[in-house]
Scaffold this active site. Structure first.
Site, PDB file in Angstrom:
ATOM      1  N   CYS A   1     -52.313 -21.398  39.319  1.00  0.00           N
ATOM      2  CA  CYS A   1     -53.105 -20.339  38.530  1.00  0.00           C
ATOM      3  C   CYS A   1     -54.474 -20.268  39.336  1.00  0.00           C
ATOM      4  CB  CYS A   1     -53.247 -20.510  37.096  1.00  0.00           C
ATOM      5  SG  CYS A   1     -54.381 -19.470  36.225  1.00  0.00           S
TER       6      CYS A   1
ATOM      7  N   HIS B   1     -49.347 -26.039  33.820  1.00  0.00           N
ATOM      8  CA  HIS B   1     -50.487 -24.959  34.185  1.00  0.00           C
ATOM      9  C   HIS B   1     -51.909 -25.824  34.062  1.00  0.00           C
ATOM     10  CE1 HIS B   1     -53.453 -22.199  33.276  1.00  0.00           C
ATOM     11  NE2 HIS B   1     -52.366 -21.274  33.585  1.00  0.00           N
TER      12      HIS B   1
ATOM     13  N   ASP C   1     -52.418 -12.443  36.260  1.00  0.00           N
ATOM     14  CA  ASP C   1     -52.739 -13.119  35.162  1.00  0.00           C
ATOM     15  C   ASP C   1     -53.429 -12.056  34.290  1.00  0.00           C
ATOM     16  OD1 ASP C   1     -52.683 -15.169  33.313  1.00  0.00           O
ATOM     17  OD2 ASP C   1     -53.639 -16.754  34.452  1.00  0.00           O
ATOM     18  N   HIS C   2     -54.726 -12.571  33.506  1.00  0.00           N
ATOM     19  CA  HIS C   2     -55.584 -11.963  32.721  1.00  0.00           C
ATOM     20  C   HIS C   2     -55.643 -10.588  33.549  1.00  0.00           C
ATOM     21  CE1 HIS C   2     -56.891 -15.855  30.737  1.00  0.00           C
ATOM     22  NE2 HIS C   2     -55.398 -15.527  30.588  1.00  0.00           N
TER      23      HIS C   2
ATOM     24  N   HIS D   1     -49.531 -17.735  39.173  1.00  0.00           N
ATOM     25  CA  HIS D   1     -50.511 -16.765  38.176  1.00  0.00           C
ATOM     26  C   HIS D   1     -51.454 -16.463  39.094  1.00  0.00           C
ATOM     27  CE1 HIS D   1     -49.823 -18.803  33.923  1.00  0.00           C
ATOM     28  NE2 HIS D   1     -48.782 -18.169  34.440  1.00  0.00           N
TER      29      HIS D   1
ATOM     30  N   TYR E   1     -54.305  -9.237  28.243  1.00  0.00           N
ATOM     31  CA  TYR E   1     -52.966  -9.038  28.079  1.00  0.00           C
ATOM     32  C   TYR E   1     -52.633  -7.514  27.915  1.00  0.00           C
ATOM     33  CZ  TYR E   1     -52.245 -13.712  29.412  1.00  0.00           C
ATOM     34  OH  TYR E   1     -52.130 -15.058  30.018  1.00  0.00           O
TER      35      TYR E   1
HETATM   36  C1  CS2 Z   1     -52.686 -18.616  30.125  1.00  0.00           C
HETATM   37  C2  CS2 Z   1     -52.346 -20.052  29.528  1.00  0.00           C
HETATM   38  O1  CS2 Z   1     -53.331 -16.789  28.934  1.00  0.00           O
HETATM   39  C3  CS2 Z   1     -53.676 -17.889  29.712  1.00  0.00           C
HETATM   40  O2  CS2 Z   1     -54.818 -18.314  30.144  1.00  0.00           O
HETATM   41  O3  CS2 Z   1     -52.625 -18.751  31.544  1.00  0.00           O
HETATM   42  O4  CS2 Z   1     -52.767 -19.870  28.043  1.00  0.00           O
HETATM   43  C4  CS2 Z   1     -51.149 -20.698  29.765  1.00  0.00           C
HETATM   44  O5  CS2 Z   1     -50.088 -19.896  29.097  1.00  0.00           O
HETATM   45  C5  CS2 Z   1     -50.799 -22.178  29.122  1.00  0.00           C
HETATM   46  O6  CS2 Z   1     -52.188 -22.845  29.391  1.00  0.00           O
HETATM   47  C6  CS2 Z   1     -49.764 -22.524  29.844  1.00  0.00           C
HETATM   48  O7  CS2 Z   1     -49.251 -23.350  28.940  1.00  0.00           O
HETATM   49 MN    MN Z   2     -53.047 -18.899  34.099  1.00  0.00          MN
END
Ligand code: CS2
Ligand code: MN
Length: 356
Positions: A245, A207, A317-318, A272, A331
């Site tokens: 991501c 990531h 993602d978020h 992501h 989340y």
């Molecule tokens: C995730 C990261 O919530 C987030 O931002 O994309 O925390 C991700 O899970 C970690 O960096 C991966 O190890």
């Molecule tokens: Mn991410």
């Protein structure tokens, strides 16, 4: 691609597997054994129990996010051998449980960094946001306190209180680690684990660092096209791949996201996909997934994934916090469900257009 949602497990998540199952087109979840510490070898029976719970709900465990890397491995201290052995044991057991994608990151000290977890947008939704000015004004040791006040009671992965209690020691550990050392330690780690990944067909998906530049003077390497290609080439094995991501690489407006995806053909093992809205190059907030709500062209991102023949798991993602939901920042259920539906719509259109 397979559309998934991240799920923190029935003990930690406000969202249920039943709710996830009801989002059209979502067939899997991405999860992990929360409660394990970085460096521990995971028990096979715990992995199988998690998998069964998810399968009993009619979903697939499409991969792990994350199996975290112990600081000794990132710093390269002599005790890293033991932690790499434990990591290999975890990978073997994941392979035995028929799990083939593992996301991880190689960020020193902090995982993702944001300066606000609930910035209000004009429509009344709240989102995670970042300003460089706020980071520059902050003592890193205070970072945790400022994050902890805002999490709706949740423990944020990467920001566990036990970890943050050791923050001074952590900074001390990384004192002599620069970008080159971090690259070398990553290479060492990957070379040690690749035989296991080959044996069990496990795709490792690093990531990116978020934001994609150094914070608090700590080295950060997974930040742009040049570095990620260097990382891929330094251990040239198809199991050495990336989590693409968009919201993390996209923090640096110089990163051309579709171009980066195209350069990583065959090595994108997980995606992501989310959007950011920039107010200035050093002030951004997380937007709805829809292109017009933010700065990125989400169609072009999805099309690049389609064009490289991406078949791995993908997740929104978020998300924003909307409709008065109370959940872990980024989340909640509602906005991520909207995101998944939108991304599925883009994908369907791209696929059909391509067939004509
Ligand atoms: C995730 C990261 O919530 C987030 O931002 O994309 O925390 C991700 O899970 C970690 O960096 C991966 O190890
Ligand atoms: Mn991410």
């Amino acid at each position: 691609m397979q559309m998934t949602l991240r799920w923190y497990g029935s003990k930690y998540d406000t969202v249920t597997l039943k709710q996830i199952r009801q989002i059209p087109g979502v067939t899997g979840v991405i999860s992990t054994l929360y409660g394990t510490a970085p460096g521990e070898a995971w028990e096979l029976e715990d992995i199988l129990a998690l998998k069964k719970e998810i399968e009993d709900a009619g979903l697939q465990l499409a991969g792990i996010e994350s199996v975290n890397i112990h600081d000794a491995i990132k710093v390269g201290t002599p005790d890293r051998e033991q932690y790499i052995d434990n990591y290999i044991t975890t990978l073997e057991r994941l392979g035995q449980a028929d799990i083939h994608m593992v996301c991880y990151n190689f960020m020193p000290v902090f995982d993702w960094t944001r300066t606000e977890l609930a910035r209000m947008r004009p429509d009344g939704s709240t989102v995670l946001a970042y300003t460089q000015e706020a980071v520059d004004a902050l003592d890193p040791e205070k970072m945790f306190e400022s994050i902890a006040g805002d999490t709706n009671g949740a423990v944020m992965p990467g920001w566990e209180p036990e970890r943050m209690a050791r923050i001074k020691d952590l900074f001390e550990m990384y004192r002599d680690v620069d970008d080159e050392k971090l690259f070398a330690n990553l290479k060492y780690f990957l070379e040690r684990i690749m035989p296991t990944c080959d044996k069990y067909d496990i795709n490792m998906a690093i990531h990116p660092d978020d934001p994609a530049w150094s914070v608090f003077g700590l080295p950060r390497i997974i930040i742009n096209k040049a570095n990620i290609l260097r990382m891929i080439r330094m251990v040239d094995n198809p199991h050495n791949g990336v989590t693409f991501c968009s919201g993390s690489y996209g923090t640096n407006l110089e990163n051309d996201l579709p171009d980066m995806i195209r350069s990583l053909k065959g090595r994108v093992h997980f995606a992501h996909v989310r959007n950011l809205k920039f107010n200035s190059p050093t002030d951004f907030e997380e937007a709805a997934h829809l292109s017009s709500d933010g700065t990125f062209d989400m169609y072009e991102i999805m099309r690049a994934l389609y064009d490289i023949g991406f078949t791995g798991p993908i997740r929104p993602d978020h998300g924003r916090m909307i409709w008065d939901e109370v959940a872990m920042p980024g989340y909640g259920l509602y906005d991520r469900a909207l995101g998944a539906t939108y991304l599925n719509g883009l994908w369907e259109a791209i696929e059909k257009q391509h067939r004509k």
